[in-house]
Structures are given as C-alpha cells and as structure tokens.
Scaffold this active site. Structure first.
Site, PDB file in Angstrom:
ATOM      1  N   GLU A 155      23.784  -0.980  32.587  1.00 30.43           N
ATOM      2  CA  GLU A 155      22.626  -0.846  33.479  1.00 30.43           C
ATOM      3  C   GLU A 155      21.471  -0.111  32.794  1.00 30.43           C
ATOM      4  O   GLU A 155      21.047   0.963  33.241  1.00 30.43           O
ATOM      5  CB  GLU A 155      23.021  -0.114  34.752  1.00 30.43           C
ATOM      6  CG  GLU A 155      23.984  -0.886  35.616  1.00 30.43           C
ATOM      7  CD  GLU A 155      24.179  -0.269  37.002  1.00 30.43           C
ATOM      8  OE1 GLU A 155      23.868   0.921  37.181  1.00 30.43           O
ATOM      9  OE2 GLU A 155      24.644  -0.989  37.895  1.00 30.43           O
ATOM     10  N   GLU A 315      29.927  -5.806  38.599  1.00 35.58           N
ATOM     11  CA  GLU A 315      30.453  -4.669  39.371  1.00 35.58           C
ATOM     12  C   GLU A 315      30.244  -4.933  40.852  1.00 35.58           C
ATOM     13  O   GLU A 315      29.248  -5.539  41.249  1.00 35.58           O
ATOM     14  CB  GLU A 315      29.689  -3.377  39.047  1.00 35.58           C
ATOM     15  CG  GLU A 315      29.948  -2.767  37.708  1.00 35.58           C
ATOM     16  CD  GLU A 315      29.133  -1.476  37.526  1.00 35.58           C
ATOM     17  OE1 GLU A 315      28.784  -0.814  38.516  1.00 35.58           O
ATOM     18  OE2 GLU A 315      28.832  -1.156  36.365  1.00 35.58           O
TER      19      GLU A 315
HETATM   20  C1  GAL Z   1      26.735   1.377  38.887  1.00 32.56           C
HETATM   21  C2  GAL Z   1      27.148   1.922  37.524  1.00 32.56           C
HETATM   22  C3  GAL Z   1      28.603   2.343  37.533  1.00 32.56           C
HETATM   23  C4  GAL Z   1      28.890   3.191  38.733  1.00 32.56           C
HETATM   24  C5  GAL Z   1      28.517   2.427  39.995  1.00 32.56           C
HETATM   25  C6  GAL Z   1      28.788   3.168  41.278  1.00 32.56           C
HETATM   26  O1  GAL Z   1      25.365   1.385  39.054  1.00 32.56           O
HETATM   27  O2  GAL Z   1      26.972   0.963  36.534  1.00 32.56           O
HETATM   28  O3  GAL Z   1      28.886   3.027  36.335  1.00 32.56           O
HETATM   29  O4  GAL Z   1      28.162   4.370  38.645  1.00 32.56           O
HETATM   30  O5  GAL Z   1      27.151   2.153  39.949  1.00 32.56           O
HETATM   31  O6  GAL Z   1      28.337   2.443  42.399  1.00 32.56           O
END
Ligand code: GAL
Length: 675
Positions: A155, A315
C-alpha cells in the site's frame, strides 16, 4: 509472457497476509498454521510484507534462511507464496544511521521513526538500501517453484497522513520535474497564472512545494505537485520492480487501496503486471447495505478496468477491521457474500489480512482467520472454510474469465485533484461520491460497467458517462467527438468542460458545446430558501445544490426546472450528433432520477442487463464471461427476497438446478451457469 495470469498456479487463490515472523520462537504455532491452512482451503499466502528487520537485521547482513524454510514448508503443503519487498516499514537501524530516509511534512518538519511508509522516496540512500535487499530476495527466491508473484512493498503512500515528502531533496526533484515539463519559467508562469498576485517566478529555486505556511493557493502549483508526488513514488516503485526483475521474471503487483487520492492509480497500473487491491467496505454501518455494496462494486470494477483484465483481491477482513471509531463484525453470511462480490466483479482471489491475529501492537484486535484462541472452532474460521470450498468448486469455470462492459464511467485522478482545489460555487465537491451516484443505477439494474480514465480508449463502449468532468485533457475533446459521431452515447453533467490540463479556464465556451447542443450561462448553489425541482417525463424530482442555467443551441429539452429564476429552462437535454447522442444533466439530481434516467438511456444505447428480468431492491447480478457465462446473483438485503429467474441455471456451488421464482436468504450469493 501473459502476465495477467499466474502461470505457476492458475487457480482462484484463497489465503492472505501471513506474518510468521511474529511466531518464530513458537514452532508449534508454525506447524499448527499449516494444519489450519489446509483445513481452511488456503492455497496462497503473502510473505515478507513487514519483514525488513528480520531479513536484514543489520546493514548488509541478510538473514534469508528462516524465510526459505517457511516457503519450502508451505510449498510442500500445496500453499503458494506472493513474496513482498519489505519497504512498507523501515528497520530502526536504518533510520538511526541514515536519518535522511525519513519523510518531511509540508511545514518542513522531519518525522521521527515509526509507523509505515514514513520514507522519503527521493532519498538515494533509501533507494540503494531497498535495491540491494530486493535483489537479494529475488536472487534467492525468484525462481522457487512455490513463489508465484512479487508483491511490491505494501500500500504505497498509506502512512496515516498523506503520501508526500517535502524535504530539500524532494523539492529539488520537483524543480527538475518542472523544468522537464515546462522547459522555461515563462511557460510555467503562464500555465500557473502566477502574475495575478504578483508571484511571477524569476528563478527555479523560488519554487517550493505547497505548504500551509507558504503557497498553497496557486492551483497550477498544487496540481503539478500532485502529479510529481504520484510520479516520484511510482519511480521508487519502478526501481523496486527493476531490482526483482533482474533475477526473476515472475509477475509483479502493488496492492492498491480504495480511491486513494495522492496516487494516480491509472498511471501506476501500467507499472505492474497484475492489479490488486485491499478492500475494507464498512458493512452494516448504514441504514442498508446497498451504498456500501455499491462502493465496493465500483472499486472492484475500477480495478478490473485498469487493464481490462481480472485482478486480485489482496486483502480483506474475515471479520472486523480495527481502524474506525466503531468496528462491527461481519454478520453471518456477509463474509461469503463480500468475498464472492469480489470474484463476481473479476477477482481471481479472495485474500485476507491477516492469517493469524497478532498478539500485540496496533492490530492485535483486527479480524484474522485464526483468532487468539488458535482453533478452527470459531464462526469466522467456519465461514472462511465455506469461501474456500466455493472457490474450489467454481475455479475451473471462473479463473481468469472477465466481465465485459458496453458502458463506461470516466473517473480521472487529475480531474479529481483539480476539482477538489477549485474555489468555485462549492468547496469540496465530492467527485468520488458523484461517480458512485452515477454508478449505482447500473448496479441496481445488473449492468456491467467499467470505470476508466479520460485517456482510456473508448471505442469498444456504446455508452460513456462522465460526471463532473471539470477538466478536459487535450485528446479527450476529440476522442468524445469521434465516439459520439460514430454512434456512441455520451452522458455528462454540470461543472464539466471548465478547465484544461494546466487548470486554466477555457475561454469562450465549453469545447464540447456543439456536441452537447447548448451553452452554460451560470452555475449556482441552491439552498432551502430557493427550492427547485426538475420535471422529467411527467415526474418531479427534488434537486441537490448545484444547478446550472443553460441556453439551448440545438439540443432537445427532456427536463426543465419548475421554480426559481430559471423556471421552465432546460435541466436535462439530449442532442443528436453524427450517429450518436449526447445527454446533459445540468443539476445535481437524486437517486430516483438517476435510476429512471439511466434505465431509459441504457435502452436507447442498447446496453443490456445481465438478466432480462427486473431485480428486487438490493439484489444485483454480475457476469464473468469465458468459455461459458457465469452469473453471480447477490442479495445485499438483511432479509429474504424473491427473485424471478428468466432461465434455467445450475447452482455451481450446491450443484443443483434452479429456475423460476426462488427465495434468496439474507446476504446470499448464488454462482450460476445457464443450462
Ligand atoms: C491494510 C494494510 C494491512 C493492515 C490492514 C488492516 O491497509 O495493508 O497491513 O494494516 O490494512 O485493515
């Protein structure tokens, strides 16, 4: 090589971020992870995302053995790896020895070490340390049979503040970037209109980055700074990609975030082989789930449209997030539905953050597949298993197929930046919200729609919608004229065609005035003391704030204002141009209008819904087309609904035939093939 597919493991991926460094002193947990992953149908994990201090505990001393062991073990158990470059977070030895790697804020104050993406992306030291470690990783793991994808950093730009660094090195790089673009200060002064407040630059060194303590009202400067920040960080990413590609020809991805304003993802998309993003819709936080579903659906479409190819959901949370004021758990069924939603819109994966809940620090309460209890007996785990089973059942028919759209919505980062800065009729016009308002009717009708930039080739579309198209880039004007002339249908709105690429207002008229068959006289912000409505097809619709008064120059009037000083003048128009047509919506219109309007426009433009029968409120359908068409029927209602299917289908997950009137449970998703 076709990098849009993962050649080493061409299947729908199920898995997510695995951070085993947290448990290196607990071999029992690492073994248990493998057992649980197999139970959950996990076939892919991302490793190394925040591992810099483990991989390089001291400057130049690489410790890759533990990683090799983990990768081997996963591979032996049928679990493939996306390997990250670990620049998302920096080790303390680096910031201590080379403080120049730390970011500087817009007031010139340098950050202290900590958090993530806290680095200066111009710093030669940062670039060198990154390159060396990335090369070491690529040399060691780039040809491992179990490693399938480079997950470049994490990110980019996501550091809780904004993505920019204002140190001297970045400012000097900005001036070089400007020199390359404008060649002379004279050109720059003209483009930025600096003479107006007597701020003509006579030396490049006089140019600073925008700052609240200095200049931040010069729109041309702000716009170019946005461009520079996005480009400079992209250049950093480019160097990371070059480093891994020196020793490995695996495809690359960067995990993008929602509509992240600082980075022009449209340009970034060209940098990588596979698009991926991290989706965290705030389910259950509104009166109904529909606006949230619409947001997520639009984002998925945006990702798919960058390359007109399937993407990866990199994710998502299996349960709750932890970074809002209040964080709700997903209600039963929502995990399955939201995971399938991604696949419905073109994702080749469902991946989570994270596999096992951290024991300490900021994310210890963030949802994970395995909780602090460490077992497979939780509701979350069982729902993850259900997703794994479904992905396995549909993978052969769905993997690498894609949705095909005949309609597109224009969403352009540079337009967004310029629009946001403009001190015009209204501050903070919400571009993204407006895009979503225009996207929602398509979602409600179950019509595929891409979301593309102003620079995208539009020839394969029948309908192009350009809400709040404030800036026209040079080629855009001709492109739209040709598109409509050749038979395309174009819809645009108020506050469009105002400035050019340098943020200077067009003199005379909107360059597309002839195509639209009208000219705009003025734009106003109405309020409750000056109520107004639009009468369109015998129905009256209340208005939002923005309202333009236009003069017709050939267009047909489809809707007119009912009150105020512009009563009876045009508010919605249609103009025939060549073989096509251009619609203009002169005021901010409510959801009911947009649904009625686009229903009509889609019929005229011959843009068809995925299923011919009308869908109940809160239900939508997406279609991925490959050897056969696969339909994803999704119910976002919190209650049961009846859906009338126009054909006979096979439910691919339950493996049973369905047809006619069916009952869909709350949050149900059916994956179906026509029989
Ligand atoms: C994303 C990030 C992850 C974790 C996640 C939690 O933005 O890439 O490492 O922090 O959020 O929601």
């Amino acid at each position: 090589m076709n990098h849009t597919i993962l050649e080493k493991f061409p299947k729908l991926l199920h898995g997510g971020d695995y951070n085993p460094e947290q448990w290196l002193d607990r071999p029992d947990i690492l073994s248990e992870d493998i057992r649980l992953m197999k139970l959950a149908g996990i076939n892919n994990v991302s490793l190394g995302i925040f591992s810099w201090s483990f991989l390089e505990p001291e400057e130049g001393h690489y410790n890759l053995d533990y990683m090799a062991e983990i990768i081997d073990r996963l591979y032996e158990n049928g679990i493939y790896v996306d390997l990250a470059t670990p620049t998302g977070a920096m080790p303390n030895w680096l910031t201590k020895k080379y403080p120049e790697v730390l970011q500087t804020d817009e007031n010139g104050v340098q950050n202290l070490p900590g958090k993530r993406h806290n680095f200066c992306y111009t710093s030669p030291v940062m670039r060198e340390k990154t390159r060396k470690l990335d090369e070491a990783l690529a040399k060691h793991f780039g040809n491992h049979p179990g490693v399938i994808l480079w997950h470049i950093s994490n990110e980019y730009g996501g550091n809780f503040r904004d993505a920019s660094c204002h140190c001297d090195k970045c400012r000097r790089a900005f001036r070089r970037w400007l020199k390359k673009k404008y060649k002379t200060l004279d050109h720059l002064n003209k483009a930025w209109w600096t003479g107006f407040w007597s701020h003509t630059y006579t030396d490049w060194k006089q140019i600073h980055s925008p700052s609240p303590h200095g200049e931040d009202l010069l729109h041309g400067l702000n716009l170019d700074w946005h461009r520079f920040v996005s480009d400079q960080l992209q250049d950093f990413c480019h160097e990371e990609i070059k480093a891994v590609q020196k020793y490995s020809d695996l495809p690359t991805t960067v995990n993008m975030m929602r509509y992240f304003e600082p980075l022009d993802y449209d340009r970034w998309a060209k940098e990588v082989d596979i698009i991926s993003w991290d989706a965290y819709p705030l389910w259950h936080t509104k009166e109904d789930e529909i606006p949230i579903a619409v947001w997520a659906a639009a984002m998925h479409n945006q990702m798919r449209s960058f390359k007109k190819a399937p993407f990866l959901l990199m994710e998502s949370t299996p349960s709750m997030i932890n970074w809002q004021e209040k964080n709700m758990v997903k209600r039963p069924g929502m995990h399955y539905l939201s995971s399938m939603q991604a696949v419905a819109h073109g994702s080749n994966s469902v991946l989570y953050f994270q596999w096992r809940k951290s024991r300490g620090s900021f994310e210890k309460f963030h949802g994970a597949v395995v909780g602090h209890d460490g077992t497979e007996h939780t509701r979350v785990f069982k729902e993850v298993v259900q997703v794994g089973e479904a992905l396995k059942a549909i993978s052969n028919k769905v993997y690498n197929t894609c949705n095909v759209s005949k309609a597109a919505i224009i969403m352009d980062w540079e337009n967004w930046w310029a629009l946001k800065d403009a001190a015009g009729p209204k501050r903070n016009m919400d571009y993204v919200e407006t895009i979503l308002e225009h996207y929602r009717p398509f979602w409600e009708m179950g019509i595929e729609v891409d979301i593309v930039s102003m620079e995208m080739d539009l020839t394969e579309y029948q309908l192009v919608v350009a809400p709040l198209c404030y800036m026209y880039k040079k080629e855009y004007i001709e492109q739209i004229k040709t598109f409509v002339h050749n038979g395309g249908t174009y819809v645009t709105t108020y506050w469009s065609g105002i400035v050019d690429e340098t943020d200077l207002c067009f003199l005379g008229k909107n360059p597309l005035a002839e195509l639209l068959g009208l000219s705009v006289d003025e734009i106003d912000v109405g309020n409750e003391f000056f109520p107004n409505e639009v009468l369109y097809q015998d129905k009256k619709y209340p208005l939002g704030e923005l309202r333009e008064t236009v003069t017709i120059k050939g267009a047909d009037v489809l809707g007119a204002y009912t009150s105020d000083y512009n009563a009876k003048t045009a508010a919605v128009t249609k103009n025939t141009y060549g073989k096509g047509a251009a619609y203009y919506i002169a005021a901010e219109m409510p959801r009911e209008f947009l649904l009625d309007f686009y229903r009509e426009v889609c019929v005229q433009a011959d843009v068809k819904p995925n299923l011919s029968n009308p869908l109940p409120y809160g239900v939508t359908v997406s279609k991925r087309s490959g050897a056969t068409d696969i339909y994803f029927l999704q119910n976002y209602n919190r209650t049961k609904v009846e859906v009338d299917l126009p054909d006979h289908f096979l439910d691919l997950v339950a493996n049973k035939e369905i047809s006619g009137k069916i009952q869909m449970e709350a949050y149900q998703c059916l994956v179906m093939e026509k029989q």
